[in-house]
Motif scaffolding. Structure first.
Motif, PDB file in Angstrom:
ATOM      1  N   TYR A   1      -0.034   0.500  -4.312  1.00 14.32           N
ATOM      2  CA  TYR A   1      -0.983  -0.525  -4.737  1.00 14.32           C
ATOM      3  C   TYR A   1      -2.253  -0.422  -3.912  1.00 14.32           C
ATOM      4  O   TYR A   1      -2.224  -0.141  -2.719  1.00 14.32           O
ATOM      5  CB  TYR A   1      -0.385  -1.929  -4.574  1.00 14.32           C
ATOM      6  CG  TYR A   1       0.777  -2.191  -5.499  1.00 14.32           C
ATOM      7  CD1 TYR A   1       0.562  -2.516  -6.826  1.00 14.32           C
ATOM      8  CD2 TYR A   1       2.085  -2.116  -5.033  1.00 14.32           C
ATOM      9  CE1 TYR A   1       1.628  -2.755  -7.677  1.00 14.32           C
ATOM     10  CE2 TYR A   1       3.163  -2.354  -5.875  1.00 14.32           C
ATOM     11  CZ  TYR A   1       2.924  -2.670  -7.194  1.00 14.32           C
ATOM     12  OH  TYR A   1       3.974  -2.906  -8.036  1.00 14.32           O
ATOM     13  N   ARG A   2      -3.396  -0.670  -4.587  1.00 16.35           N
ATOM     14  CA  ARG A   2      -4.687  -0.628  -3.885  1.00 16.35           C
ATOM     15  C   ARG A   2      -5.405  -1.953  -4.100  1.00 16.35           C
ATOM     16  O   ARG A   2      -5.324  -2.564  -5.161  1.00 16.35           O
ATOM     17  CB  ARG A   2      -5.543   0.514  -4.436  1.00 16.35           C
ATOM     18  CG  ARG A   2      -4.971   1.884  -4.136  1.00 16.35           C
ATOM     19  CD  ARG A   2      -5.939   3.016  -4.486  1.00 16.35           C
ATOM     20  NE  ARG A   2      -7.007   2.678  -5.415  1.00 16.35           N
ATOM     21  CZ  ARG A   2      -7.027   3.032  -6.712  1.00 16.35           C
ATOM     22  NH1 ARG A   2      -6.058   3.744  -7.209  1.00 16.35           N
ATOM     23  NH2 ARG A   2      -8.040   2.699  -7.473  1.00 16.35           N
ATOM     24  N   GLU A   3      -6.146  -2.369  -3.108  1.00 15.07           N
ATOM     25  CA  GLU A   3      -6.868  -3.640  -3.160  1.00 15.07           C
ATOM     26  C   GLU A   3      -7.918  -3.630  -4.265  1.00 15.07           C
ATOM     27  O   GLU A   3      -8.111  -4.615  -4.969  1.00 15.07           O
ATOM     28  CB  GLU A   3      -7.530  -3.930  -1.810  1.00 15.07           C
ATOM     29  CG  GLU A   3      -8.180  -5.291  -1.743  1.00 15.07           C
ATOM     30  CD  GLU A   3      -8.773  -5.595  -0.385  1.00 15.07           C
ATOM     31  OE1 GLU A   3      -9.533  -6.576  -0.315  1.00 15.07           O
ATOM     32  OE2 GLU A   3      -8.487  -4.878   0.586  1.00 15.07           O
ATOM     33  N   GLU A   4      -8.596  -2.482  -4.450  1.00 13.05           N
ATOM     34  CA  GLU A   4      -9.624  -2.373  -5.491  1.00 13.05           C
ATOM     35  C   GLU A   4      -9.023  -2.593  -6.879  1.00 13.05           C
ATOM     36  O   GLU A   4      -9.634  -3.219  -7.742  1.00 13.05           O
ATOM     37  CB  GLU A   4     -10.321  -1.013  -5.440  1.00 13.05           C
ATOM     38  CG  GLU A   4     -11.069  -0.727  -4.163  1.00 13.05           C
ATOM     39  CD  GLU A   4     -10.152  -0.209  -3.052  1.00 13.05           C
ATOM     40  OE1 GLU A   4      -9.069   0.352  -3.347  1.00 13.05           O
ATOM     41  OE2 GLU A   4     -10.515  -0.403  -1.878  1.00 13.05           O
ATOM     42  N   GLU A   5      -7.809  -2.075  -7.084  1.00 18.33           N
ATOM     43  CA  GLU A   5      -7.132  -2.232  -8.374  1.00 18.33           C
ATOM     44  C   GLU A   5      -6.819  -3.711  -8.625  1.00 18.33           C
ATOM     45  O   GLU A   5      -7.007  -4.225  -9.734  1.00 18.33           O
ATOM     46  CB  GLU A   5      -5.846  -1.409  -8.380  1.00 18.33           C
ATOM     47  CG  GLU A   5      -5.124  -1.428  -9.711  1.00 18.33           C
ATOM     48  CD  GLU A   5      -3.866  -0.568  -9.674  1.00 18.33           C
ATOM     49  OE1 GLU A   5      -3.117  -0.638 -10.655  1.00 18.33           O
ATOM     50  OE2 GLU A   5      -3.634   0.146  -8.690  1.00 18.33           O
TER      51      GLU A   5
ATOM     52  N   ASP B   1     -10.754  -9.601 -11.914  1.00 17.51           N
ATOM     53  CA  ASP B   1     -12.008  -9.715 -12.672  1.00 17.51           C
ATOM     54  C   ASP B   1     -11.741  -9.707 -14.174  1.00 17.51           C
ATOM     55  O   ASP B   1     -12.353 -10.472 -14.932  1.00 17.51           O
ATOM     56  CB  ASP B   1     -12.965  -8.577 -12.307  1.00 17.51           C
ATOM     57  CG  ASP B   1     -13.529  -8.721 -10.901  1.00 17.51           C
ATOM     58  OD1 ASP B   1     -13.480  -9.840 -10.357  1.00 17.51           O
ATOM     59  OD2 ASP B   1     -14.005  -7.705 -10.357  1.00 17.51           O
TER      60      ASP B   1
ATOM     61  N   GLU C   1      -8.439  -6.310  -7.365  1.00 19.71           N
ATOM     62  CA  GLU C   1      -9.703  -6.991  -7.639  1.00 19.71           C
ATOM     63  C   GLU C   1     -10.162  -6.740  -9.068  1.00 19.71           C
ATOM     64  O   GLU C   1     -10.673  -7.653  -9.727  1.00 19.71           O
ATOM     65  CB  GLU C   1     -10.764  -6.538  -6.637  1.00 19.71           C
ATOM     66  CG  GLU C   1     -10.536  -7.072  -5.240  1.00 19.71           C
ATOM     67  CD  GLU C   1     -11.542  -6.542  -4.234  1.00 19.71           C
ATOM     68  OE1 GLU C   1     -12.512  -5.853  -4.632  1.00 19.71           O
ATOM     69  OE2 GLU C   1     -11.360  -6.828  -3.043  1.00 19.71           O
ATOM     70  N   HIS C   2      -9.952  -5.512  -9.573  1.00 16.02           N
ATOM     71  CA  HIS C   2     -10.326  -5.189 -10.954  1.00 16.02           C
ATOM     72  C   HIS C   2      -9.502  -6.032 -11.933  1.00 16.02           C
ATOM     73  O   HIS C   2     -10.036  -6.586 -12.908  1.00 16.02           O
ATOM     74  CB  HIS C   2     -10.122  -3.696 -11.217  1.00 16.02           C
ATOM     75  CG  HIS C   2     -10.372  -3.296 -12.627  1.00 16.02           C
ATOM     76  ND1 HIS C   2     -11.637  -3.313 -13.192  1.00 16.02           N
ATOM     77  CD2 HIS C   2      -9.525  -2.902 -13.618  1.00 16.02           C
ATOM     78  CE1 HIS C   2     -11.549  -2.931 -14.457  1.00 16.02           C
ATOM     79  NE2 HIS C   2     -10.279  -2.679 -14.734  1.00 16.02           N
ATOM     80  N   HIS C   3      -8.198  -6.158 -11.679  1.00 16.31           N
ATOM     81  CA  HIS C   3      -7.339  -6.967 -12.558  1.00 16.31           C
ATOM     82  C   HIS C   3      -7.740  -8.442 -12.521  1.00 16.31           C
ATOM     83  O   HIS C   3      -7.753  -9.116 -13.554  1.00 16.31           O
ATOM     84  CB  HIS C   3      -5.865  -6.805 -12.162  1.00 16.31           C
ATOM     85  CG  HIS C   3      -5.265  -5.518 -12.612  1.00 16.31           C
ATOM     86  ND1 HIS C   3      -4.894  -5.274 -13.906  1.00 16.31           N
ATOM     87  CD2 HIS C   3      -4.980  -4.387 -11.919  1.00 16.31           C
ATOM     88  CE1 HIS C   3      -4.407  -4.066 -14.016  1.00 16.31           C
ATOM     89  NE2 HIS C   3      -4.450  -3.486 -12.819  1.00 16.31           N
TER      90      HIS C   3
ATOM     91  N   GLU D   1       0.831  -1.206   0.000  1.00 13.47           N
ATOM     92  CA  GLU D   1       0.000   0.000   0.000  1.00 13.47           C
ATOM     93  C   GLU D   1       0.862   1.251   0.000  1.00 13.47           C
ATOM     94  O   GLU D   1       0.530   2.243  -0.648  1.00 13.47           O
ATOM     95  CB  GLU D   1      -0.954  -0.010   1.200  1.00 13.47           C
ATOM     96  CG  GLU D   1      -2.082  -1.012   1.044  1.00 13.47           C
ATOM     97  CD  GLU D   1      -2.953  -1.134   2.277  1.00 13.47           C
ATOM     98  OE1 GLU D   1      -2.530  -0.682   3.377  1.00 13.47           O
ATOM     99  OE2 GLU D   1      -4.061  -1.696   2.165  1.00 13.47           O
TER     100      GLU D   1
END
Length: 136
Positions: free
Chosen positions: A86-90, A96, A92-94, A82
């Protein structure tokens, strides 16, 4: 002069049975009723391909302490990532997007397989026909 009786083989679609000479007609070292196998030990004990390793005997308190150390280590790694932006949402998007890519690729592979079957060729031949690389 060979006095042995011939071997009789009966085969159906899924099964073959072999009848060998019996009694004194079978010389030592001649044919046996053991099925042919590329493995040397046909009659060895069964060994499961799933190997269960015995864990070292640790007390529940030691196991909890190990898990807490591991959690602290992972928390440190997360904080470090972090801090690097780096972000957790990013992430998760990758993930997906990778799932969607793999689904589309699976559909494409299925279609290539069906086209190959209809044309009586291989999917490998279709790759060059459609300008695809084998690594795609």
């Amino acid at each position: 002069m060979n006095t042995e009786q011939p071997i009789e083989t009966r085969c159906s679609a899924n099964n073959c049975s072999v009848s060998t000479p019996e009694g004194n007609d079978l010389k030592k070292g001649a044919l046996r009723r053991t099925p042919f196998s590329k493995f040397k030990k046909v009659h060895s004990n069964f060994k499961s391909p799933v190997q269960v390793t015995e864990r070292a005997k640790v007390s529940p308190a030691e196991e909890v302490a190990d898990l807490e150390r591991r959690r602290e280590q992972l928390d440190t790694e997360i904080a470090q990532l972090e801090a690097e932006g780096y972000r957790e949402e990013e992430l998760e998007h990758h993930i997906d997007m990778l799932h969607e890519y793999n689904d589309i690729k699976d559909i494409g592979q299925s279609l290539l397989g069906r086209i190959a079957a209809l044309r009586g060729t291989t999917t490998r031949d279709l790759y060059s026909h459609f300008g695809l690389e084998l690594d795609d």
